[in-house]
Design an enzyme around this catalytic site. Structure first.
Site, PDB file in Angstrom:
ATOM      1  N   ASP A 178     -15.097  13.206 -27.180  1.00  0.00           N
ATOM      2  CA  ASP A 178     -15.546  14.560 -26.824  1.00  0.00           C
ATOM      3  C   ASP A 178     -15.521  15.492 -28.038  1.00  0.00           C
ATOM      4  OD1 ASP A 178     -16.652  16.415 -25.080  1.00  0.00           O
ATOM      5  OD2 ASP A 178     -14.707  17.197 -24.452  1.00  0.00           O
ATOM      6  N   ARG A 221     -28.360  14.063 -18.893  1.00  0.00           N
ATOM      7  CA  ARG A 221     -27.147  14.669 -18.354  1.00  0.00           C
ATOM      8  C   ARG A 221     -27.463  15.954 -17.587  1.00  0.00           C
ATOM      9  NH1 ARG A 221     -22.163  17.717 -21.512  1.00  0.00           N
ATOM     10  NH2 ARG A 221     -20.438  16.717 -20.410  1.00  0.00           N
TER      11      ARG A 221
END
Length: 292
Positions: free
Chosen positions: A244, A120
């Protein structure tokens, strides 16, 4: 010195949604415990612990059997905290790492052996800067050779300018949190249109996580869920979903994760779309083993 901020709801309500077998949370984090996994010295974000045991408890409560944990910037490039959580539930939990753009192939292979499946990069003003275009082009073939993907977390105004390079990379690319669009700007906003155009490229994927972040309303985030639903209906084979958890840098008090699970029938309104979103697409993207 102020006390670290607890970012997660400790008593979420039980969702009314029945999870399919092998339902997958494709985006969550773990923080600490800092006594064992210290935060990076240069991190401005040092939250209260959100350890693997709390994440496991949430998943067990809601019916999540598989998971992809994303390394958080507060732990920097030491991915040990995620590797530790993966090792506690081998085969069922995988990870997405953080690393510098010049990460070596040997380092990537070592991460792969520990259960990581992607890398990421952040392009958000509150996080360390990501790789530049030349670095992404050099890195993409290394990731592709491992069967990994590139995960991009960017502010919505960057979708259009970053689209040419992302569209041309020879590796699967996953856009985080619906491109961090602002739902209050309405369906016809240019940032969402840019996201749809980018996703017309068949190596592009999107996480339809973050309705609570896209929304400018209280639960049930009615202004944001139509965006997620359109993405799922338009690209049913290239979308994944995540909680999340534990909701770092959220704009308000921590959301109740039960509310987020309750949104799933609005986001994926048919059994086919729900299974694709929660089971089949994650299995293809991350390579979960069938018998685990």
């Amino acid at each position: 010195m102020s006390e670290p901020v607890l970012t997660w709801h400790q008593k979420p309500h039980m969702t009314s949604v029945s999870m399919p077998r092998n339902a997958t949370d494709c985006h969550c984090h773990v923080f600490g415990p800092v006594a064992r996994f210290p935060y990076a010295d240069n991190s401005s974000f040092k939250p209260a612990d959100a350890p693997r045991e709390a994440l496991f408890a949430l998943h067990d409560q809601m019916g999540i059997e598989r998971c992809v944990i994303v390394q958080s910037g507060c732990h920097g490039f030491d991915n040990s905290v995620v590797a530790d959580a993966i090792a506690a539930r081998p085969g069922r939990y995988l990870g997405v790492a953080l690393a510098t753009p010049d990460v070596t192939t040997d380092d990537l292979r070592a991460l792969d052996a520990r259960g990581f499946r992607g890398l990421r990069f952040n392009y958000m003003s509150h996080l360390a800067p990501g790789a530049n275009e030349a670095q992404l082009r050099a890195l993409a073939p290394k990731l592709a050779d491992l069967g990994w993907h590139l995960q991009i977390h960017m502010e919505d105004q960057l979708i259009e300018p970053m689209s040419p390079v992302l569209a041309s990379l020879p590796v699967a690319v996953v856009i985080d949190h619906m491109g961090r669009i602002d739902a209050s700007r309405g369906r016809n906003q240019p940032h969402f249109e840019a996201l749809l155009r980018l996703l017309d490229h068949h190596h592009l994927w999107c996480k339809v996580s973050g309705s609570e972040r896209a929304s400018r309303q209280d639960p049930p985030y009615a202004d944001a869920t139509p965006f997620a639903r359109e993405l799922v209906e338009s690209f049913p084979d290239r979308v994944v979903w995540g909680t999340d958890w534990p909701h770092p840098n959220y704009r308000a008090a921590p959301p109740d994760d039960g509310d987020l699970f309750d949104l799933l029938p609005q986001i994926a309104p048919t059994p086919y779309l729900m299974r694709a979103l929660l089971v089949d697409n994650p299995a293809r993207l991350y390579g979960f083993e069938e018998n685990v």
